[in-house]
Design an enzyme around this catalytic site. Structure first.
Site, PDB file in Angstrom:
ATOM      1  N   LYS A  82      37.663  29.061  40.147  1.00  0.00           N
ATOM      2  CA  LYS A  82      38.366  30.146  40.819  1.00  0.00           C
ATOM      3  C   LYS A  82      38.888  31.132  39.773  1.00  0.00           C
ATOM      4  O   LYS A  82      39.350  30.733  38.703  1.00  0.00           O
ATOM      5  CB  LYS A  82      39.518  29.550  41.630  1.00  0.00           C
ATOM      6  CG  LYS A  82      40.278  30.513  42.515  1.00  0.00           C
ATOM      7  CD  LYS A  82      41.262  29.728  43.380  1.00  0.00           C
ATOM      8  CE  LYS A  82      42.055  30.624  44.307  1.00  0.00           C
ATOM      9  NZ  LYS A  82      42.944  29.831  45.200  1.00  0.00           N
ATOM     10  N   SER A 155      42.606  31.516  50.147  1.00  0.00           N
ATOM     11  CA  SER A 155      42.474  32.104  48.820  1.00  0.00           C
ATOM     12  C   SER A 155      41.305  31.549  48.022  1.00  0.00           C
ATOM     13  O   SER A 155      40.688  32.271  47.242  1.00  0.00           O
ATOM     14  CB  SER A 155      43.776  31.968  48.029  1.00  0.00           C
ATOM     15  OG  SER A 155      43.924  30.720  47.438  1.00  0.00           O
ATOM     16  N   SER A 179      44.996  26.265  50.531  1.00  0.00           N
ATOM     17  CA  SER A 179      43.836  27.029  50.091  1.00  0.00           C
ATOM     18  C   SER A 179      42.746  26.251  49.367  1.00  0.00           C
ATOM     19  O   SER A 179      41.766  26.843  48.928  1.00  0.00           O
ATOM     20  CB  SER A 179      44.284  28.197  49.213  1.00  0.00           C
ATOM     21  OG  SER A 179      45.040  29.097  49.983  1.00  0.00           O
TER      22      SER A 179
END
Length: 473
Positions: A82, A155, A179
């Site tokens: 991420k 997210s 998330s």
């Protein structure tokens, strides 16, 4: 039906084949990079692809394989992280425009640990702005590969989309209110939100420091365990990481004989759509068939801690962004702006009351968990919503509280949870549930997840996507 194509192999399977020299790390990396080039212009899961770096890592992995000697657990396996995670020499924008030119000089601890285990880091995955509710208005939102009209899951959306679409073999996500669990559920994947502090947050942009968890999103419980075992552990660079301890994660599942599995039927059905309730009932039947001892419990009331999640997170995110907000407030999107303003406008007395309520709730959950080994809970009260439904959620605090009613409580308490696929809606969208365990009991979650997935095949289904070049999208 289950797909056996190279890009959908499980990470553990690929690692075994690489060790046996049945397939080359370079061959695999080239194939995945080509697939990213073909599909991601339409899926938008990557914020940044690093093909030259990935191929150089793959060549290094192949040379190490030829030399013999010890190899890491993920040797030659392409993964992605991420875009909250620092990667030395590469931009880390955190889903924002204000950080688009930030280039770290060191790797986040999780990135370093992946590299040390031999993993090939393909690039950085897209996320909502600052890891909060919605994407920055100027940044394309990742597209759910099961259906483009549906939410890809909060997210860590890029992490979920890339893993589900075969654009990496596993990924790193973060979870502040759900998330990791939301994108795992929305994309038919397995995700682990570890115990708070189990995985270092050094080099990971903050949303809410005491709520943030770093963990894996993968195609199976076995792969999630493999990833967690790689990235977990004490880190002197993160003073909030747990003390050194041995994390003995299982390599395979078994039955659940002797495990006490709690279910709060009333809470689980509170506003929950029938399709979710029915899927969880079927999952409970599987757990019983595996000799799990399912018993009814009463979970502590969650309304206050869920309603106060935004106060807790808002104050912490206001601190995290103090260097750029309000100075650069015009460059922020509306959702993150709203959360920061909540934090900036919360009095010290109101924040302290929220902290006291949170501590009391944590104590009640700890007491409940003394009497059971696992708790089965929905991920959310409905399957992945459409973008139209999500727009309504973003504007309505009551609906947003409903969305996070089964996830945010465990960010507030820090308990670990695993998300497991357990079915599909009538229109083909994945459904999932979560198992929650006592603090530091990730091994138990992995054991239960592997056992469930040995008895079911929901995790082996993949979205039917073909080549979607930008000019054909």
């Amino acid at each position: 039906m289950p797909n056996a194509d190279l890009h959908y192999w499980e990470a553990a399977e690929l690692a075994r084949k690489i060790r046996a020299r049945d397939i080359s790390p370079v061959e695999v990396t080239e194939a995945i990079l080509e697939r990213i080039s073909d599909l991601d212009p339409a899926l938008h899961s990557y914020a940044l692809v690093l093909p030259e770096q990935a191929l150089e890592q793959a060549r290094d992995a192949e040379r190490a394989l030829m030399r013999g000697g010890p190899l890491g657990a993920l040797h030659g396996v392409p993964v992605a992280v991420k875009d909250l995670c620092w990667q030395a020499g590469s931009p880390t924008a955190a889903g924002t425009t204000i950080h688009k030119d930030f280039i770290p000089t060191e790797d986040a601890t999780v990135v370093r640990k992946l590299r040390d285990a031999g993993a090939i880091v393909l690039g950085k995955l897209q996320l909502t702005e600052g890891a909060f509710a919605t994407h920055h208005p100027s940044i394309p939102e990742p597209v759910n590969p099961w259906h483009p009209n549906h939410w890809a899951g909060a997210s860590s959306s890029g992490s979920g989309v890339a893993t589900a679409a075969g654009l990496c073999y596993a990924s790193i996500g973060t979870d502040t209110g759900g998330s990791i669990r939301f994108p795992a559920a929305a994309n038919g994947l397995t995700g682990i939100k570890p115990t708070w502090g189990r995985v270092s947050r050094h080099g990971v942009f903050e949303l809410g420091a005491s709520l943030d968890h770093v963990g894996p999103i993968a195609r199976s419980a076995a792969d999630a365990a493999l990833m967690l075992g790689t990235i977990a552990g004490h880190d002197p660079l993160d003073p909030t990481s747990l003390p050194p301890s041995h994390l003995d994660l299982p390599a395979e599942g078994s039955d659940l004989r002797g495990l006490r599995i709690g279910v709060d039927v009333q809470w689980n059905s509170d506003g929950t759509d029938d399709v979710i309730s029915q899927a969880i009932d079927r999952a409970i039947d599987v757990l019983k068939a595996l000799d799990g001892q399912v018993r009814e419990v009463r979970f502590p009331a969650v309304r206050t801690v869920v309603d106060e999640w935004e106060i807790n997170c808002g104050v912490e995110v206001a601190v995290a962004h103090a260097g750029t907000f309000p100075r650069l407030s015009a460059e922020y999107g509306p959702a993150l702006t709203r959360l920061i303003e909540i934090g900036r406008n919360t009095s010290g007395m109101r924040y302290q009351q929220a902290l006291l309520n949170r501590a009391a709730f944590r104590g009640k959950v700890n007491k409940l968990m003394q009497d059971i080994d696992l708790l089965i809970v929905p991920v959310q009260p409905f399957a992945a919503p459409t973008h139209e439904q999500l727009g309504a959620l973003a504007q309505d605090p009551e609906l947003n509280s409903r969305l996070i009613q089964f996830t945010a409580p465990f960010n507030s308490t820090g308990h670990p949870a695993i998300t497991l696929p357990c079915g599909f809606t009538a229109d083909g969208m994945p459904i999932a549930f979560q198992l929650v365990a006592r603090h530091s009991e990730e091994a138990l979650l992995c054991r239960a997840g592997m056992a469930f997935q040995q008895a079911t095949d929901w995790h082996r289904y993949h979205p039917e996507i073909g080549v979607r070049r930008a000019d054909a999208a």
